[in-house]
Design an enzyme around this catalytic site. Structure first.
Site, mmCIF file in Angstrom:
data_model
loop_
_atom_site.group_PDB
_atom_site.id
_atom_site.type_symbol
_atom_site.label_atom_id
_atom_site.label_comp_id
_atom_site.label_asym_id
_atom_site.label_seq_id
_atom_site.Cartn_x
_atom_site.Cartn_y
_atom_site.Cartn_z
ATOM 1 N N ASP A 255 -14.966 -2.251 59.262
ATOM 2 C CA ASP A 255 -15.873 -2.417 58.551
ATOM 3 C C ASP A 255 -16.203 -1.354 57.453
ATOM 4 O O ASP A 255 -16.005 -0.210 57.957
ATOM 5 C CB ASP A 255 -17.351 -2.911 59.347
ATOM 6 C CG ASP A 255 -18.320 -3.694 58.103
ATOM 7 O OD1 ASP A 255 -17.936 -4.124 57.368
ATOM 8 O OD2 ASP A 255 -19.524 -3.659 58.549
ATOM 9 N N HIS B 66 -9.619 -2.870 50.777
ATOM 10 C CA HIS B 66 -8.981 -3.538 51.777
ATOM 11 C C HIS B 66 -7.586 -3.365 51.915
ATOM 12 O O HIS B 66 -6.952 -2.937 53.111
ATOM 13 C CB HIS B 66 -8.998 -5.016 51.233
ATOM 14 C CG HIS B 66 -10.448 -5.796 51.472
ATOM 15 N ND1 HIS B 66 -11.307 -5.483 52.538
ATOM 16 C CD2 HIS B 66 -11.052 -6.566 50.551
ATOM 17 C CE1 HIS B 66 -12.462 -6.220 52.256
ATOM 18 N NE2 HIS B 66 -12.581 -6.548 51.207
ATOM 19 N N LEU C 209 2.228 -2.393 73.996
ATOM 20 C CA LEU C 209 0.952 -2.370 73.345
ATOM 21 C C LEU C 209 0.682 -3.850 73.072
ATOM 22 O O LEU C 209 1.480 -4.698 72.442
ATOM 23 C CB LEU C 209 0.638 -1.713 72.138
ATOM 24 C CG LEU C 209 -0.545 -1.762 71.395
ATOM 25 C CD1 LEU C 209 -1.922 -1.473 72.106
ATOM 26 C CD2 LEU C 209 -0.645 -0.934 70.151
HETATM 27 C C1 IPE Z 1 -17.467 -8.361 60.349
HETATM 28 O O1 IPE Z 1 -17.591 -7.618 59.147
HETATM 29 C C2 IPE Z 1 -16.125 -9.047 60.370
HETATM 30 C C3 IPE Z 1 -14.811 -8.307 60.089
HETATM 31 C C4 IPE Z 1 -14.548 -6.806 60.360
HETATM 32 C C5 IPE Z 1 -13.652 -9.001 59.900
HETATM 33 P P1 IPE Z 1 -18.560 -8.108 58.010
HETATM 34 O O2 IPE Z 1 -18.702 -7.056 57.135
HETATM 35 O O3 IPE Z 1 -18.040 -9.290 57.540
HETATM 36 O O4 IPE Z 1 -20.181 -8.201 58.836
HETATM 37 P P2 IPE Z 1 -21.745 -8.256 58.457
HETATM 38 O O5 IPE Z 1 -21.844 -9.449 57.328
HETATM 39 O O6 IPE Z 1 -21.728 -6.941 57.894
HETATM 40 O O7 IPE Z 1 -22.079 -8.652 59.600
HETATM 41 C C1 IPE Z 2 -14.336 -5.165 56.330
HETATM 42 O O1 IPE Z 2 -14.913 -4.488 55.155
HETATM 43 C C2 IPE Z 2 -13.253 -6.121 56.127
HETATM 44 C C3 IPE Z 2 -13.740 -7.386 56.175
HETATM 45 C C4 IPE Z 2 -14.562 -7.712 56.629
HETATM 46 C C5 IPE Z 2 -12.553 -8.418 56.025
HETATM 47 P P1 IPE Z 2 -15.893 -5.277 54.405
HETATM 48 O O2 IPE Z 2 -15.133 -6.038 53.386
HETATM 49 O O3 IPE Z 2 -16.765 -5.931 55.152
HETATM 50 O O4 IPE Z 2 -16.756 -3.994 53.534
HETATM 51 P P2 IPE Z 2 -18.123 -3.801 53.319
HETATM 52 O O5 IPE Z 2 -18.848 -4.084 54.844
HETATM 53 O O6 IPE Z 2 -18.775 -4.694 52.355
HETATM 54 O O7 IPE Z 2 -18.229 -2.243 52.653
HETATM 55 MG MG MG Z 3 -18.721 -5.388 56.013
#
Ligand code: IPE
Ligand code: IPE
Ligand code: MG
Length: 241
Positions: free
Chosen positions: A23, A40, A134
């Site tokens: 995240d 990303h 793995l």
């Molecule tokens: C959780 O992250 C989903 C993934 C890492 C794929 P999000 O960024 O979507 O989660 P919330 O919305 O902060 O809970």
């Molecule tokens: C995690 O990073 C990737 C996915 C959930 C696909 P985010 O896209 O949630 O990044 P933030 O949390 O908005 O910074």
């Molecule tokens: Mg996020």
């Protein structure tokens, strides 16, 4: 073994299965004045650090949360970008993962993503099926509640017709990857402290580890830190010692 991971050694007290909520890609990029998509892209590079670290430390199972059932609510442009990135990841990494002995599996729904994407995912699963170093599981269009709902539906379908009865204890067998052990450790980056619908059934007794670092900054050192903290935890599983 690489320099980065050598503070934590291959060890019997290592977690067998680490599940990772990557995240913070978006915030990482925005903080640099860049587009979320740059985050990303950088995040998909960081997956390489996780895989190398797991191989170095002989962690047998890693599961990564890559796209949740809730992530469809993001702008279409971002969703499309994420799937293009996944297609690119499969194309680019397949040969190396194969060569390194990594078996790849996917959990999550396959009925809402493009047929060509599913074909690529299945090819990756097929071509790595005999690998044993793995086991890498990627959660795509995955949600823990959705997985449980699908499992119940499948169980009722299969068992009532074929055997005339079923038991709720069989539910586990109908989850997306019942052959995987439960995660011992769940890592989440970016300072958020929640599961966001990730492995809610399987993580019942997992140790949780959080870091403020954004996912693109995840290195083998971060992994080593999480494991070192895990080794200090006292897992009681409801018992008193
Ligand atoms: C959780 O992250 C989903 C993934 C890492 C794929 P999000 O960024 O979507 O989660 P919330 O919305 O902060 O809970
Ligand atoms: C995690 O990073 C990737 C996915 C959930 C696909 P985010 O896209 O949630 O990044 P933030 O949390 O908005 O910074
Ligand atoms: Mg996020």
């Amino acid at each position: 073994m690489s320099n980065q991971a050598n503070s934590t050694q291959v060890n019997d007290s290592n977690p067998r299965h680490i599940a990772v909520i990557m995240d913070g890609n978006g915030r990482w990029a925005l903080n640099k004045g860049n587009q979320r998509s740059d985050g990303h892209r950088a995040g998909s590079e960081a997956v390489r650090n996780l895989v190398s670290g797991a191989l170095d430390l002989q962690i047998p199972y890693i599961t990564i949360y890559a796209f949740s059932t809730e992530n469809w609510s993001r702008p279409k442009m971002e969703v499309d970008f994420l799937f293009r990135l996944l297609a690119h990841f499969i194309e680019k990494e397949l040969a190396e993962l194969k060569e390194k002995g990594v078996r790849v599996r996917f959990i999550g729904r396959r009925d809402r993503i493009s047929k060509s994407m599913v074909a690529q995912m299945e090819k990756m699963e097929r071509e790595t099926i005999t690998n044993t170093k793995l086991s890498l599981t990627l959660a795509i269009d995955y949600g823990g509640r959705d997985e449980i709902h699908r499992a119940v539906d499948r169980m009722l379908e299969v068992r009532t017709v074929a055997e005339g009865s079923c038991s709720s204890a069989d539910l586990h067998d109908f989850l997306d990857a019942p052959e995987l052990p439960d995660p011992d450790l769940v890592i989440r980056t970016s300072g958020e402290m929640r599961l966001s619908n990730f492995l809610i059934y399987q993580a019942a007794y997992a140790e949780l580890w959080f870091t403020e670092e954004y996912w693109p900054d995840f290195t083998q050192k971060t992994l080593a830190r999480a494991i070192a903290d895990y080794q200090k935890r006292h897992r009681r599983f409801g018992k008193i010692k």
